[in-house]
Design a protein around this motif. Structure first.
Motif, PDB file in Angstrom:
ATOM      1  N   VAL A   7       0.845  -1.200   0.000  1.00  0.00           N
ATOM      2  CA  VAL A   7       0.000   0.000   0.000  1.00  0.00           C
ATOM      3  C   VAL A   7       0.879   1.248   0.000  1.00  0.00           C
ATOM      4  N   ILE A   8       1.880   1.260   0.869  1.00  0.00           N
ATOM      5  CA  ILE A   8       2.796   2.403   0.950  1.00  0.00           C
ATOM      6  C   ILE A   8       3.532   2.592  -0.373  1.00  0.00           C
ATOM      7  N   ASP A   9       3.985   1.498  -0.961  1.00  0.00           N
ATOM      8  CA  ASP A   9       4.720   1.572  -2.220  1.00  0.00           C
ATOM      9  C   ASP A   9       3.847   2.172  -3.323  1.00  0.00           C
ATOM     10  N   ARG A  10       2.607   1.742  -3.414  1.00  0.00           N
ATOM     11  CA  ARG A  10       1.728   2.235  -4.484  1.00  0.00           C
ATOM     12  C   ARG A  10       1.343   3.699  -4.266  1.00  0.00           C
ATOM     13  N   LEU A  11       1.096   4.058  -3.025  1.00  0.00           N
ATOM     14  CA  LEU A  11       0.815   5.458  -2.751  1.00  0.00           C
ATOM     15  C   LEU A  11       2.033   6.335  -3.022  1.00  0.00           C
ATOM     16  N   SER A  12       3.212   5.799  -2.793  1.00  0.00           N
ATOM     17  CA  SER A  12       4.435   6.562  -3.049  1.00  0.00           C
ATOM     18  C   SER A  12       4.607   6.827  -4.540  1.00  0.00           C
ATOM     19  N   LYS A  13       4.316   5.853  -5.354  1.00  0.00           N
ATOM     20  CA  LYS A  13       4.381   6.053  -6.807  1.00  0.00           C
ATOM     21  C   LYS A  13       3.351   7.094  -7.242  1.00  0.00           C
ATOM     22  N   GLN A  15      -4.578  27.539   1.388  1.00  0.00           N
ATOM     23  CA  GLN A  15      -3.470  27.689   0.460  1.00  0.00           C
ATOM     24  C   GLN A  15      -3.298  26.434  -0.390  1.00  0.00           C
ATOM     25  N   LEU A  16      -2.785  26.611  -1.596  1.00  0.00           N
ATOM     26  CA  LEU A  16      -2.600  25.470  -2.484  1.00  0.00           C
ATOM     27  C   LEU A  16      -1.547  24.507  -1.947  1.00  0.00           C
ATOM     28  N   THR A  17      -1.716  23.235  -2.309  1.00  0.00           N
ATOM     29  CA  THR A  17      -0.700  22.203  -2.112  1.00  0.00           C
ATOM     30  C   THR A  17      -0.609  21.462  -3.435  1.00  0.00           C
ATOM     31  N   THR A  18      -0.089  20.246  -3.452  1.00  0.00           N
ATOM     32  CA  THR A  18      -0.146  19.434  -4.660  1.00  0.00           C
ATOM     33  C   THR A  18      -0.797  18.101  -4.324  1.00  0.00           C
ATOM     34  N   VAL A  19      -1.294  17.442  -5.362  1.00  0.00           N
ATOM     35  CA  VAL A  19      -1.926  16.135  -5.161  1.00  0.00           C
ATOM     36  C   VAL A  19      -0.923  15.164  -4.549  1.00  0.00           C
ATOM     37  N   GLY A  20       0.318  15.206  -5.028  1.00  0.00           N
ATOM     38  CA  GLY A  20       1.338  14.310  -4.493  1.00  0.00           C
ATOM     39  C   GLY A  20       1.695  14.613  -3.062  1.00  0.00           C
ATOM     40  N   LYS A  21       1.808  15.894  -2.726  1.00  0.00           N
ATOM     41  CA  LYS A  21       2.144  16.272  -1.346  1.00  0.00           C
ATOM     42  C   LYS A  21       1.053  15.809  -0.387  1.00  0.00           C
ATOM     43  N   ARG A  22      -0.206  15.937  -0.806  1.00  0.00           N
ATOM     44  CA  ARG A  22      -1.297  15.450   0.058  1.00  0.00           C
ATOM     45  C   ARG A  22      -1.143  13.951   0.304  1.00  0.00           C
ATOM     46  N   ALA A  23      -0.749  13.229  -0.716  1.00  0.00           N
ATOM     47  CA  ALA A  23      -0.576  11.778  -0.563  1.00  0.00           C
ATOM     48  C   ALA A  23       0.507  11.447   0.453  1.00  0.00           C
ATOM     49  N   PRO A  26       6.480  20.032  -4.129  1.00  0.00           N
ATOM     50  CA  PRO A  26       7.130  19.007  -4.964  1.00  0.00           C
ATOM     51  C   PRO A  26       8.440  18.509  -4.376  1.00  0.00           C
ATOM     52  N   GLN A  27       9.239  19.414  -3.864  1.00  0.00           N
ATOM     53  CA  GLN A  27      10.525  19.036  -3.301  1.00  0.00           C
ATOM     54  C   GLN A  27      10.364  18.198  -2.031  1.00  0.00           C
ATOM     55  N   GLN A  28       9.412  18.591  -1.192  1.00  0.00           N
ATOM     56  CA  GLN A  28       9.138  17.807   0.019  1.00  0.00           C
ATOM     57  C   GLN A  28       8.713  16.388  -0.345  1.00  0.00           C
ATOM     58  N   THR A  29       7.845  16.273  -1.340  1.00  0.00           N
ATOM     59  CA  THR A  29       7.333  14.971  -1.752  1.00  0.00           C
ATOM     60  C   THR A  29       8.457  14.076  -2.247  1.00  0.00           C
ATOM     61  N   GLU A  30       9.280  14.631  -3.136  1.00  0.00           N
ATOM     62  CA  GLU A  30      10.368  13.836  -3.712  1.00  0.00           C
ATOM     63  C   GLU A  30      11.361  13.392  -2.643  1.00  0.00           C
ATOM     64  N   PHE A  54      10.851  13.076   0.615  1.00  0.00           N
ATOM     65  CA  PHE A  54      10.197  12.154   1.546  1.00  0.00           C
ATOM     66  C   PHE A  54      10.167  10.738   0.979  1.00  0.00           C
ATOM     67  N   VAL A  55       9.777  10.603  -0.278  1.00  0.00           N
ATOM     68  CA  VAL A  55       9.690   9.279  -0.897  1.00  0.00           C
ATOM     69  C   VAL A  55      11.085   8.685  -1.080  1.00  0.00           C
ATOM     70  N   LYS A  56      12.022   9.506  -1.518  1.00  0.00           N
ATOM     71  CA  LYS A  56      13.378   9.017  -1.772  1.00  0.00           C
ATOM     72  C   LYS A  56      14.087   8.599  -0.498  1.00  0.00           C
ATOM     73  N   ASN A  57      13.861   9.321   0.588  1.00  0.00           N
ATOM     74  CA  ASN A  57      14.583   9.042   1.831  1.00  0.00           C
ATOM     75  C   ASN A  57      13.757   8.202   2.803  1.00  0.00           C
ATOM     76  N   ASP A  58      12.705   8.773   3.357  1.00  0.00           N
ATOM     77  CA  ASP A  58      11.944   8.127   4.430  1.00  0.00           C
ATOM     78  C   ASP A  58      11.249   6.851   3.974  1.00  0.00           C
ATOM     79  N   VAL A  59      10.553   6.943   2.836  1.00  0.00           N
ATOM     80  CA  VAL A  59       9.821   5.766   2.367  1.00  0.00           C
ATOM     81  C   VAL A  59      10.795   4.674   1.929  1.00  0.00           C
ATOM     82  N   ALA A  60      11.787   5.050   1.156  1.00  0.00           N
ATOM     83  CA  ALA A  60      12.752   4.055   0.662  1.00  0.00           C
ATOM     84  C   ALA A  60      13.447   3.341   1.812  1.00  0.00           C
TER      85      ALA A  60
END
Length: 482
Positions: free
Chosen positions: A135-141, A161-169, A451-455, A457-463
């Motif tokens: 589940v985590i892997d698919r949400l990360s993608k 304020q605006l965010t992004t769809v990916g950041k919300r995920a 966008p930078q936070q999302t990238e 987070f996925v690259k470091n914490d999730v991985a």
């Protein structure tokens, strides 16, 4: 009586996976009891009990998997002796006559019931943890795919304020990561009750070894090794402490809260027509309203998540009312709540795997909603741009305030579109920045570091969290029974 004339829990008959249902099945329960008995005999023989023969152990090993006929025989025996464990001791002894005299030697009923339960709890975690990982892997993608797509943020379910769809995920993913951490801790903390005797004093085994304390300790340790556990609980009453059940179910209840939050967000987004769960080609949303695309999977998640949270209270209450070395008022409720908790968690994760494999995003709808709210959010940018052109902040603030209230009245009272920018373009005061308005309203300038936070987070914490589970991650589709 037909099976259709009997109640069966939807957890196993309708929703849960076969692998989870099997763990808590009668066959697995009684076969596990037999594994416990044979390993007890092996450990006793290895530590010096000479009355246990190799032939007795071999007979037990050849009959670890209980047959349908034996289950039926044990059921009839239990009706006579009113004791489930002794009924199975008798039936196993008939099947293994050379071992009949040493089966369950020195043990109490909780030797099999409690040790088996602990095995089931650990095995059940081994089923659901890989599902959570996926589940985590698919949400990360999903998060990476949509890390740059601006979307309206909400606080109090009011435009923010605006965010992004990916950041919300990533907000969903972070909570699932905490659930993974909690499950790993709970799973790895599970030990065996071990070989402790009737009230946990090991008196029967001390007698068996003629007062040799070292031998009793060796027996306890060797038995745990044979069962594949690194440790046994150092002290117990007749049962293992029911506080262990609290520690085991707490991460599941917490997972339920995460699932509920995620599914609720998707349900709200579906109402906004921005993101939807998968909808199968032949799926019917409503028997009356043919146009409907109800978020039935997410609704199921919310429903079962509430049930899972309630089961945690069973563990809390049961642990708190155990008297001294044990009472039997824990038995019936644990037969229900422990399997139900894991079956429910399993269903939740299977459903989430299905949902996260096919989330549908509607960028045009998202863009339209941004455009309806962004003019109000851009007022500060407009003020700053006017100040840079030599205007007074206070004068500009008043001009934009008046126009904002006029535009708001059009939206709220007349049901019209937000025309604030058209009003700015028609107001001579703002002429110095008319040619800058498009850039001032670019949504990508309102999303900060999303966008930078999302990238990162996925690259470091999730991985880092998923690294030990590489062999379990897959991209297979997950279909639901109903």
């Amino acid at each position: 009586m037909s099976s259709y004339d009997k109640y069966s829990t939807p957890l196993s008959s309708r929703y849960a996976s076969e692998e989870m249902s099997k763990i808590f099945s009668l066959r697995n329960r009684f076969s596990t009891w037999r594994k416990l008995w044979v390993n007890l005999a092996v450990a006793e023989k290895e530590t010096g009990i000479k009355i246990i023969s190799d032939n007795a152990i071999e007979q037990m090993r050849q009959n670890l998997e209980i047959t349908d006929k034996e289950i039926e025989e044990a059921s009839k025996e239990e009706a006579i002796v009113r004791h489930d464990v002794m009924a199975h001791v008798h039936v196993f002894g008939k099947t293994c006559p050379d071992a009949a005299g040493i089966i369950h030697l020195g043990a109490t009923s909780c030797f099999v019931t409690d040790n088996a339960d602990l095995i089931f709890l650990r095995d059940a975690y081994d089923v659901i943890i890989p599902k959570l990982v996926n589940v985590i892997d698919r949400l990360s993608k999903f998060a990476i795919e949509y890390k740059d797509l601006p979307t309206l943020g909400w606080t109090h379910f009011q435009p923010a304020q605006l965010t992004t769809v990916g950041k919300r995920a990533t907000l969903w993913i972070q909570e699932f990561l905490w659930d993974l951490r909690n499950m790993e801790r709970a799973r790895n903390d599970i030990g065996l009750r071990g070989v402790k005797g009737t009230t946990g004093t090991q008196a029967s085994f001390l007698s068996l070894y003629h007062g040799d304390h070292d031998k009793v300790e060796q027996l306890d340790e060797r038995f745990a090794q044979l069962m594949g556990f690194e440790h046994v609980y150092p002290v117990t009453g007749q049962t293992y402490s029911r506080k262990i059940d609290i520690d085991v179910l707490a991460p599941l209840a917490s997972l339920g809260a995460t699932c509920h939050k995620f599914a609720t967000d998707i349900r709200l987004l579906a109402n906004l027509k921005e993101i939807e769960e998968p909808f199968e080609k032949s799926q019917i949303g409503s028997s009356a309203m043919a146009y409907k695309r109800n978020p039935m999977r997410c609704e199921r998640v919310c429903s079962l998540a509430r049930h899972l949270g309630g089961l945690f209270n069973d563990a809390l209450q049961t642990a708190s009312v155990q008297w001294f070395e044990r009472t039997l008022d824990d038995s019936a409720i644990r037969r229900i709540s422990l399997p139900s908790a894991f079956l429910t968690a399993d269903i939740l994760l299977s459903t989430l795997l299905n949902i996260t494999s096919g989330l549908v995003v509607y960028p045009k709808v998202i863009e339209r909603r941004i455009n309806s709210e962004l003019p109000f959010m851009a007022t500060e940018n407009i003020i700053m741009a006017m100040v840079e052109k030599g205007g007074s902040r206070q004068d500009c603030h008043e001009e934009i305030r008046v126009l904002s209230h006029q535009a708001s009245a059009v939206v709220k009272q007349e049901g019209g579109d937000n025309d604030l920018i058209q009003r700015v373009k028609a107001t001579e005061y703002f002429k110095p920045i008319w040619n800058e308005l498009d850039s001032l309203l670019d949504p990508s300038t309102f999303i900060g570091r999303a966008p930078q936070q999302t990238e990162k987070f996925v690259k470091n914490d999730v991985a880092r969290a998923l690294q030990p589970y590489g062999k379990y991650i897959h991209s297979e589709s997950v279909s639901l029974n109903v």
